[in-house]
Design an enzyme around this catalytic site. Structure first.
Site, PDB file in Angstrom:
ATOM      1  N   GLU B  51      -7.452  -2.691  -4.555  1.00 54.54           N
ATOM      2  CA  GLU B  51      -6.440  -2.573  -3.850  1.00 54.54           C
ATOM      3  C   GLU B  51      -6.930  -1.284  -2.655  1.00 54.54           C
ATOM      4  O   GLU B  51      -6.387  -1.470  -1.663  1.00 54.54           O
ATOM      5  CB  GLU B  51      -5.276  -2.136  -4.372  1.00 54.54           C
ATOM      6  CG  GLU B  51      -4.732  -3.441  -5.089  1.00 54.54           C
ATOM      7  CD  GLU B  51      -5.118  -3.750  -6.460  1.00 54.54           C
ATOM      8  OE1 GLU B  51      -6.169  -3.028  -6.801  1.00 54.54           O
ATOM      9  OE2 GLU B  51      -4.534  -4.428  -7.233  1.00 54.54           O
ATOM     10  N   PHE B 113       6.456  -4.548 -18.231  1.00 55.19           N
ATOM     11  CA  PHE B 113       5.027  -4.705 -17.915  1.00 55.19           C
ATOM     12  C   PHE B 113       4.838  -4.806 -16.321  1.00 55.19           C
ATOM     13  O   PHE B 113       5.277  -5.109 -15.316  1.00 55.19           O
ATOM     14  CB  PHE B 113       4.500  -6.009 -18.143  1.00 55.19           C
ATOM     15  CG  PHE B 113       3.077  -6.480 -17.932  1.00 55.19           C
ATOM     16  CD1 PHE B 113       2.005  -5.892 -18.663  1.00 55.19           C
ATOM     17  CD2 PHE B 113       2.907  -7.676 -16.964  1.00 55.19           C
ATOM     18  CE1 PHE B 113       0.843  -5.965 -18.362  1.00 55.19           C
ATOM     19  CE2 PHE B 113       1.253  -7.695 -16.758  1.00 55.19           C
ATOM     20  CZ  PHE B 113       0.582  -6.988 -17.259  1.00 55.19           C
ATOM     21  N   GLN B 114       3.775  -3.747 -15.937  1.00 57.10           N
ATOM     22  CA  GLN B 114       3.333  -3.639 -14.690  1.00 57.10           C
ATOM     23  C   GLN B 114       4.637  -3.100 -13.805  1.00 57.10           C
ATOM     24  O   GLN B 114       4.493  -3.283 -12.600  1.00 57.10           O
ATOM     25  CB  GLN B 114       2.642  -4.739 -14.166  1.00 57.10           C
ATOM     26  CG  GLN B 114       1.100  -5.032 -14.597  1.00 57.10           C
ATOM     27  CD  GLN B 114       0.432  -6.108 -13.690  1.00 57.10           C
ATOM     28  OE1 GLN B 114       0.919  -6.877 -13.106  1.00 57.10           O
ATOM     29  NE2 GLN B 114      -0.758  -5.952 -13.951  1.00 57.10           N
ATOM     30  N   LYS B 163      10.300  -8.628  -7.663  1.00 54.07           N
ATOM     31  CA  LYS B 163      10.145 -10.371  -7.645  1.00 54.07           C
ATOM     32  C   LYS B 163      11.530 -11.110  -7.575  1.00 54.07           C
ATOM     33  O   LYS B 163      11.218 -12.255  -6.889  1.00 54.07           O
ATOM     34  CB  LYS B 163       9.394 -10.623  -8.972  1.00 54.07           C
ATOM     35  CG  LYS B 163       8.705 -12.005  -9.041  1.00 54.07           C
ATOM     36  CD  LYS B 163       7.790 -12.272 -10.305  1.00 54.07           C
ATOM     37  CE  LYS B 163       7.218 -13.469 -10.133  1.00 54.07           C
ATOM     38  NZ  LYS B 163       6.257 -13.777 -11.434  1.00 54.07           N
ATOM     39  N   MET B 470     -22.924  16.812   0.502  1.00 55.59           N
ATOM     40  CA  MET B 470     -22.054  18.149   0.914  1.00 55.59           C
ATOM     41  C   MET B 470     -21.962  19.031  -0.014  1.00 55.59           C
ATOM     42  O   MET B 470     -21.781  20.338   0.162  1.00 55.59           O
ATOM     43  CB  MET B 470     -20.760  17.543   1.651  1.00 55.59           C
ATOM     44  CG  MET B 470     -20.132  18.572   2.531  1.00 55.59           C
ATOM     45  SD  MET B 470     -21.114  19.509   3.962  1.00 55.59           S
ATOM     46  CE  MET B 470     -20.595  18.359   5.270  1.00 55.59           C
TER      47      MET B 470
END
Lengths: 195, 570
Positions: B51, B113-114, B163, B470
């Site tokens: 993602e 969940f999630q 959802k 760096m």
């Protein structure tokens, strides 16, 4: 409630403890300059967090916060008293105004507007000093809202500064609990507080 | 009465109506209804491997076009994986709409969940965010999100869609008016502020224009060029300001700041007036606030008033769109006399040029210089973050808007390669060169699959020094060369890695091979190509002004004595 809150605490001048008051004043002048802000915001979940984050990120402490639904229920009025570094206040206001859910945010600290707050003090007093405490309450125009064999609850309202002074006066009398509503504001006359 | 549609279809409809070409994303349970609606949509899905990659691709697309880009991911970890990309977009004012799937409304707050409080997590890093609780709000909210993300100072907007909301059937109204009483964009330019600025500029003997990302976003290239040429004022750009004013222009000083050109920094330091056009005077430029441009008057033109006086105190601020303000300003001014000043600036340019050696060990500057020479003005350079980014900024001169894409504010490693995917999708016919380090590339290299599948001819140039360069530079300059956590021992063979993904790989080991390999890489257009440039391991970027230091403390070459630790953070 006291019928005439604006003058209800005039008697406290005589009772003020000079030491504690002057200390407080010095602190206010040096760093913890308190700012009174008025916000008009969308009335929906999450708005308060977004606003609180702006203060937190710049190290400002929110000393008091009053939120109430506006005349239009889609919006709320927020009165915030916050203290922190003077220099960043302008930026905090700009950042608050930048939030999509904030319609307006103003610093009202210097303005001549109506400011009002309510406080309740629970004092433990039994035996010897009980009469003294009740007399004091009377002299200070405090309303006694609850009384038991061991405690008294006073209720007082007025400007935040007056309640600060009242707090100092009552300090020697074993305050076991103290709660204040936070400051509410309203502009005088035709002027609107949040615009 | 319009037809019944699912919430998800309404989301996708609005996205298509906004003229969006691509959605970058990765599905998951809570986002299935929206991915389902994509099947029948003209909007093309670019399936990413992570993602974070999706957000950087969208970001790259937005920076290469100026148009908002869309990310679509699922709930919980899918959504939290976008946070780095959202921060990157927020810090650099990139228009982006991020749509995250969410658990059902009745499971919110129950640790289902999630499930994660994604809108809550997003608050500090977005321009605005929504959690949709009523499916009938979908068309309005998605349209608001597009409006907010690209107007005023652009930024990312997140929409969290449970959802059951995306599955609900609604009669979408795509024309409903929306009201945003708390959102305003400055339109009118304050005349007094404008005249005050004009007076300062006309009177200045040693002025410098400081051009930032705001000028690029507002499309102020012509306006700025006209202002500089009419008033004979040299122009320096920030890292993100590259592309507003041609860096090959005789009045250009190139980039200023920590690793900017010596002449840009000397000019700004000696200036009697610095005019920021959409630059927010950040710490990379200012260094030590107490010693920054003490003798100069300062003007700040910006569309975001919360940037005024945030770091450096201004003499005049002008609120408004950079292009509109610059045009209005130029119209009311008569040129002053800056001849002596321009001569002085020329002397600095001659005395302190950027330089490197083309012989001996292979150095990054050589490869970058050669790429820039061969692609001319048409190449789009994206970068990661670190030494290679600064070298690219110094040597890959940018002439035009949309040709320089880098993570400035957030400094996000792993940005450069996925951003190049977005840029290449936006400009299929232009050479796109992703300049990355061996460290940053490994953070998002899984997107090689994404680039291979779409056969995107991106040139992935790895400036490979086997170090997190760096940080190593800081450790060697300021921490007595006590190297800690910077050795990238165990790097893969990047050429074989490219081949494993079905991409092509080339390697440059010697300075003598640079020209040949670069032209071979540019000639290959059958998909992505990785160029592993094995550069000198311990090169440092110069000039350098240590963090929090003043222009006077600029180092032009490796110091002979040990240096103090800088007071600035990074």
């Amino acid at each position: 409630m006291n019928q005439n809150p604006g003058t209800s605490l005039t008697g406290i001048q005589n009772f003020r403890s000079p030491k504690s008051f002057s200390r407080k004043q010095v602190v206010i002048e040096r760093k913890h300059r308190k700012h009174t802000l008025s916000l008009y915001v969308a009335n929906k979940p999450g708005v308060l967090i977004r606003i609180a984050l702006v203060f937190a990120r710049r190290g400002y402490n929110i000393d008091s916060l009053v939120v109430s639904e506006g005349k239009d229920p889609d919006f709320s009025t927020m009165n915030i008293v916050a203290s922190g570094d003077e220099k960043v206040l302008d930026q905090i206001l700009n950042q608050l105004n930048k939030l999509v859910d904030v319609v307006t945010a103003h610093d009202r600290t210097e303005d001549d507007i109506i400011q009002h707050e309510l406080a309740m003090f629970k004092i433990r007093c039994s035996g010897d000093n009980r009469m003294q405490v009740l007399q004091l309450a009377h002299a200070l125009n405090c309303e006694i809202t609850d009384i038991t064999e061991t405690t008294v609850i006073f209720q007082a309202s007025g400007t935040s500064e007056k309640l600060d002074s009242l707090e100092s006066v009552l300090d020697p009398y074993n305050i076991i609990e103290l709660v204040r509503t936070g400051k509410v504001l309203m502009a005088k006359g035709e002027e609107l507080t949040s615009f | 009465m319009s037809k019944l549609k699912s919430g998800a279809e309404a989301i996708v409809d609005v996205i298509a109506q906004q003229g969006v070409e691509y959605i970058f994303g990765l599905p998951g349970g809570a986002a299935i209804p929206i991915f389902d609606a994509l099947v029948d949509s003209p909007v093309k899905l670019i399936l990413t491997r992570h993602e974070q990659g999706a957000t950087h691709m969208a970001d790259g697309y937005a920076r290469a076009t100026g148009k908002p880009a869309v990310v679509l991911v699922t709930s919980g970890p899918g959504a939290t994986n976008t946070i780095t990309g959202i921060l990157t977009a927020q810090m650099d004012s990139i228009p982006m709409v991020v749509i995250t799937g969410q658990q059902t409304t009745w499971n919110l707050g129950l640790d289902a969940f999630q499930e994660a409080d994604v809108s809550g997590i997003s608050y500090p890093v977005v321009k605005h965010s929504y959690l949709i609780k009523n499916p009938h709000d979908i068309p309005r909210i998605v349209r608001e999100a597009f409006y907010i993300c690209q107007t005023g100072r652009p930024g990312p907007v997140l929409i969290d869609v449970p959802k059951d909301i995306s599955s609900a059937m609604i009669e979408p109204n795509y024309d409903e008016e929306f009201h945003l009483p708390g959102y305003s964009i400055p339109h009118e330019i304050d005349k007094d502020d404008l005249m005050a600025a004009a007076t300062l500029i006309e009177k200045a003997k040693q002025p410098v224009l400081l051009v930032g990302h705001g000028a690029v976003i507002s499309g102020a290239e012509k306006a700025v060029t006209y202002l500089a040429e009419k008033m004979h004022i040299p122009v320096s750009n920030t890292l993100l300001g590259k592309g507003c004013f041609p860096e090959s222009h005789p009045l250009s000083l190139g980039m200023l700041g920590m690793h900017g050109t010596a002449y840009a920094n000397k000019a700004v330091d000696a200036a009697d007036l610095v005019v920021s056009i959409g630059s927010r005077w950040d710490d990379r430029i200012v260094g030590n606030i107490e010693k920054f441009c003490v003798n100069a008057k300062k003007i700040h033109i910006d569309i975001d008033p919360s940037e005024f006086n945030k770091t450096v105190t201004m003499d005049v601020t002008v609120l408004g769109d950079a292009k509109a303000v610059v045009e209005a300003l130029t119209a009311v001014m008569q040129p002053g006399n800056t001849k002596d000043w321009l001569r002085q600036v020329e002397r600095w340019k001659k005395a302190f040029p950027l330089k490197y050696k083309k012989t001996g060990r292979l150095v990054a500057q050589h490869v970058l210089d050669e790429f820039r020479r061969q692609v001319q003005d048409e190449g789009i350079f994206t970068t990661d973050v670190g030494q290679h980014q600064m070298w690219a900024a110094q040597y890959c001169l940018t002439e035009k808007r949309f040709h320089w894409i880098t993570s400035g504010g957030a400094g996000t490693m792993g940005f450069g390669f996925p951003a190049a995917i977005g840029a290449q999708l936006a400009h299929p016919d232009k050479p796109v060169i992703a300049v990355v380090g061996d460290g940053g590339f490994q953070m998002t290299l899984c997107e090689l699959s994404t680039a291979v599948i779409s056969r995107l001819p991106i040139k992935i140039l790895i400036i490979n020094n086997n170090f997190l360069g760096m940080v190593r530079q800081w450790q060697s300059l300021f921490y007595g060369n006590r190297l800690s956590g910077v050795d990238l021992e165990g790097n893969p063979d990047f050429v074989k890695l490219a081949e494993a993904y079905g991409a092509k790989g080339l390697r440059i080991r010697r300075a003598a091979d640079v020209k040949r390999v670069v032209s071979a890489a540019l000639a290959y257009n059958d998909g992505p190509i990785v160029i592993d440039a094995m550069v000198s391991k311990e090169d440092n970027v110069f000039p350098m002004i240590p963090a929090g230091a003043s222009m006077g403390e600029m180092i032009l070459e490796p110091p002979k004595v040990a240096m103090e630790k800088p007071v600035g953070s990074t």
